[in-house]
Design a protein around this motif. Sequence first.
Motif, PDB file in Angstrom:
ATOM      1  N   SER A  16       2.416 -12.208  32.426  1.00  0.00           N
ATOM      2  CA  SER A  16       3.279 -12.451  32.860  1.00  0.00           C
ATOM      3  C   SER A  16       3.725 -13.445  33.623  1.00  0.00           C
ATOM      4  CB  SER A  16       4.073 -11.141  33.283  1.00  0.00           C
ATOM      5  OG  SER A  16       4.315 -10.416  31.998  1.00  0.00           O
ATOM      6  N   GLN A 113       9.150 -14.123  27.141  1.00  0.00           N
ATOM      7  CA  GLN A 113       7.553 -13.796  27.587  1.00  0.00           C
ATOM      8  C   GLN A 113       7.098 -12.436  26.767  1.00  0.00           C
ATOM      9  OE1 GLN A 113       5.847 -15.840  29.658  1.00  0.00           O
ATOM     10  NE2 GLN A 113       4.160 -14.874  28.520  1.00  0.00           N
ATOM     11  N   ASP A 114       7.830 -11.408  26.661  1.00  0.00           N
ATOM     12  CA  ASP A 114       7.342 -10.456  25.882  1.00  0.00           C
ATOM     13  C   ASP A 114       7.220 -10.724  24.589  1.00  0.00           C
ATOM     14  OD1 ASP A 114       6.793  -7.399  26.192  1.00  0.00           O
ATOM     15  OD2 ASP A 114       8.582  -7.376  24.538  1.00  0.00           O
ATOM     16  N   ASN A 117       3.564 -12.254  24.766  1.00  0.00           N
ATOM     17  CA  ASN A 117       2.626 -11.458  24.976  1.00  0.00           C
ATOM     18  C   ASN A 117       2.312 -10.556  23.809  1.00  0.00           C
ATOM     19  OD1 ASN A 117       2.528 -12.664  27.443  1.00  0.00           O
ATOM     20  ND2 ASN A 117       3.563 -10.983  28.510  1.00  0.00           N
ATOM     21  N   LYS A 118       3.227 -10.115  22.961  1.00  0.00           N
ATOM     22  CA  LYS A 118       3.148  -8.862  22.171  1.00  0.00           C
ATOM     23  C   LYS A 118       3.216  -9.433  20.677  1.00  0.00           C
ATOM     24  CE  LYS A 118       3.010  -5.561  25.065  1.00  0.00           C
ATOM     25  NZ  LYS A 118       4.095  -4.557  25.188  1.00  0.00           N
ATOM     26  N   ASN A 188       4.057 -20.344  25.428  1.00  0.00           N
ATOM     27  CA  ASN A 188       2.960 -19.808  25.051  1.00  0.00           C
ATOM     28  C   ASN A 188       1.709 -20.652  25.650  1.00  0.00           C
ATOM     29  OD1 ASN A 188       2.377 -21.611  22.963  1.00  0.00           O
ATOM     30  ND2 ASN A 188       2.811 -20.026  21.431  1.00  0.00           N
TER      31      ASN A 188
END
Length: 204
Positions: A16, A113-114, A117-118, A188
């Motif tokens: 995060s 960001q999600d 991350n995913k 990223n």
Amino acid sequence: MKKKLLLLVAVIFSISVVEAAAQTTYTVKSGDSIWKIAVKYETGISEILAKNPQIKNPGLIYPGQKLTIPDQSSVKTMEAEVMRLVNVERSKKGLQALKADWQISRVARYKSQDMINKKYFSHTSPTYGSPFKMLESFGIRFSSAGENIAYGQKTPAAVMKSWMGSAGHKANILSPSYTHIGVGLAKNSNGLCYWTQMFIKPLK
């Protein structure tokens, strides 16, 4: 460099880590609360608490206490430039400038960001659901809302050029239905930029 765009627009009636960043130290003053400090630095309570694990009770801070505040100034500078360029395009069409809203930008940053991350690129988040549900989950109420997302563009000018070159994204940017905007940038581990624009008209 791969570059992609995706847009979402809808109208609803009746209703995060972003990047390796520097930090700053804030000394708590009399009358302060975590929320007041969060607003001062245009960040979230959760971000402050994550940087200050010594705080066991968010409702209990005291004058003289030193808090570490995440410094997202470089990211915010790029986000602000996107918002400025949006209003430049709107002014060319005689449209009202959109008001920058840091709380919407915070949500947009979470979305960017999600996606990192995913490992997805979509308006529908496996974490937050649709952009509309996501905004509502952060307490943002609206009568209309829309979203543009993109990745791969290195600068605000580049991502705006891409969005303005797409009829659907351009329609969101130039829509008279919206009055407020937030922009969220995340990078990223390879430095690839993910961009999210969120547009709303607040529910009165």
